[in-house]
Design an enzyme around this catalytic site. Structure first.
Site, short mmCIF file in Angstrom:
data_model
loop_
_atom_site.label_atom_id
_atom_site.label_comp_id
_atom_site.label_asym_id
_atom_site.label_seq_id
_atom_site.Cartn_x
_atom_site.Cartn_y
_atom_site.Cartn_z
N GLU A 327 -6.20 -2.50 -7.10
CA GLU A 327 -5.02 -3.40 -7.16
C GLU A 327 -5.09 -3.64 -5.58
OE1 GLU A 327 -1.60 -1.78 -10.03
OE2 GLU A 327 -1.58 -1.07 -8.12
N CYS A 328 -4.80 -5.27 -5.17
CA CYS A 328 -4.66 -5.78 -4.33
C CYS A 328 -5.64 -5.42 -3.22
CB CYS A 328 -3.33 -5.77 -3.51
SG CYS A 328 -2.83 -6.85 -2.47
N GLY A 329 -5.56 -4.46 -2.27
CA GLY A 329 -6.43 -3.84 -1.12
C GLY A 329 -7.52 -3.41 -1.90
#
Length: 436
Positions: A327-329
């Protein structure tokens, strides 16, 4: 029976978090059992709440969650003496289109739970106008009740007197006034506050905030303003399917964000969580059946991640036979290249073709509704997932098959579709809930 209240403000950056932490610690120091919540999708504040109270805090979100889920989450405050929900942005600020049970505004939670609102007002650069703002907020929505106001960053006793008189004239209680006090400023970075777990002195800072607020605010009057509250039993729980039975979870300063309610839901469904640290060059647990890389700040540690061969080779080997999701990073680390703010490119794990850059900063912020085009851990193709995206990275390349069709809160299709390749999947949004 618990007493519940909401801490809100006309806007962001006024001092909601500081007042919430100070009240929570001050009441805890008096022997009260305090439970905090965060209204909205901000993922940083709950860890500060936990540091102040000694109890885990979770997010409640009217755009992403139904009333049953919110009732289930807040019921953890049933054994507390006082429950505080910290708002996000301004009291009535949400998105234009209604979500599951509201627009994501703090006012939705205040009305849903029938908890009164304590407003933090920063009257810098104004005097009587602060009372007009407070009165407007009080009268804007009939179902939201204002308990009173705490003034923050007042310039002088004369300034305080002017504002107090004006508030009294419109029938609004003033619980106290805080002069400027640099010692209780919380450090910030590009995604908001520096996270609680990264601050060795966070306990001392909260103690000082509690002392300072207790000196200038009538915290007994604030407590008396709270509504006596009996939690309503929820018809259902969180309805969250864990991504696997045994989950290898990346967890360190670079992978520090996952919503607390998600971890609790996974455990409640019988899943086991095995944490590992990519920054310590650890590979995911070989006995796990899925690996989950949360968001965080990989851009601040990109050189270390690129140099940690054991982590990178271990993750690649894991992904050869079992699902890996970021997720994201975490999604960025599953890609091929991450360019940091100085323009230095770092090789990532290469499980996906994603290339991202912080040298070309662009803010991406908002709720996301994703319809999965293919399965991801815990969710089947066609599932509708609600989440939130907040980052400053720019996509340089996203060549793999899209994971989902993703819309923002207005219904507009966005380019951050996520990716899938083999056993690897990733999204830029952080999952909050699945539509049922």
């Amino acid at each position: 029976m618990a007493a519940g209240l909401i801490i809100s403000a006309p806007a962001s950056g006024v001092g909601k978090t500081t007042l919430t932490l100070a009240l929570a610690r001050a009441w805890r120091n008096r022997g009260l059992n305090v439970q905090c919540f965060k209204s909205g999708p901000d993922y940083i504040d709950p860890a500060f709440h936990a540091a102040a109270t000694g109890r885990a805090s979770v997010n409640v979100d009217s755009w992403a969650m139904d009333r049953g889920t919110i009732s289930h989450l807040v019921s953890r405050g049933a054994d507390a003496d006082v429950v505080i929900a910290e708002g996000s942005m301004g009291l009535f600020d949400g998105v234009a289109a209604r979500g599951v049970s509201g627009t994501g505004a703090t006012a939705d939670i205040a009305e849903m739970l029938s908890w009164p609102v304590v407003l933090v007002i920063d009257p810098s650069g104004q005097a009587q106008t602060a009372a007009a703002i407070a009165a407007g907020l009080r009268d804007y929505r009939p179902g939201v009740r204002l308990a009173g106001v705490v003034l923050n960053r007042v310039a002088s006793p004369r300034h305080e007197d002017l504002v107090r008189r004006a508030l009294t004239d419109v029938g609004i209680a003033v619980f106290g006034a805080l002069p400027r006090h640099a010692e209780i400023s919380l450090p910030k970075r590009h995604l908001g506050l520096v996270q609680a777990e990264e601050q060795a002195e966070i306990g001392k800072l909260i103690d000082e905030a509690a002392r300072f607020v207790a000196e200038h605010v009538d915290i007994d009057a604030v407590l008396r303003s709270a509504a006596i509250w009996l939690p309503q039993p929820a018809a259902n729980g969180l309805n969250v399917t864990p991504p696997g039975q045994r989950i290898a979870l990346a967890r360190d300063a670079a992978f520090s964000f996952v919503y607390p309610h998600m971890l609790e839901a996974w455990r409640a469904a019988g899943a086991e969580i095995s944490a590992f640290s990519p920054l310590a060059d650890e590979a995911p647990d070989a006995s796990a059946d899925v690996c989950w890389l949360p968001g965080g700040y990989p851009e601040l540690h990109a050189g270390t991640i690129a140099a940690n061969a054991r982590f990178r080779s271990g993750l690649r080997a894991f992904a050869g036979t079992r699902p890996v999701h970021g997720e994201c990073g975490g999604y960025m680390v599953l890609g091929t290249v991450l360019t940091d703010a100085d323009g230095v490119s770092h090789e990532m794990t290469g499980l996906l073709g994603l290339e991202t850059s912080f040298a070309k900063r662009r803010m991406h912020l908002g709720y996301r509704l994703a319809t999965l085009a293919a399965p991801m851990p815990g969710h089947q193709a066609g599932a509708r997932l609600r989440g939130h995206e907040f980052h400053y990275s720019t996509i340089l390349a996203q060549p793999d098959s899209p994971l989902a069709v993703v819309h923002d809160a207005t219904g507009a299709v966005i380019a951050e579709t996520g990716s899938r390749r083999g056993q690897a999947t990733g999204t830029f949004f952080h999952l909050i809930a699945e539509d049922r």
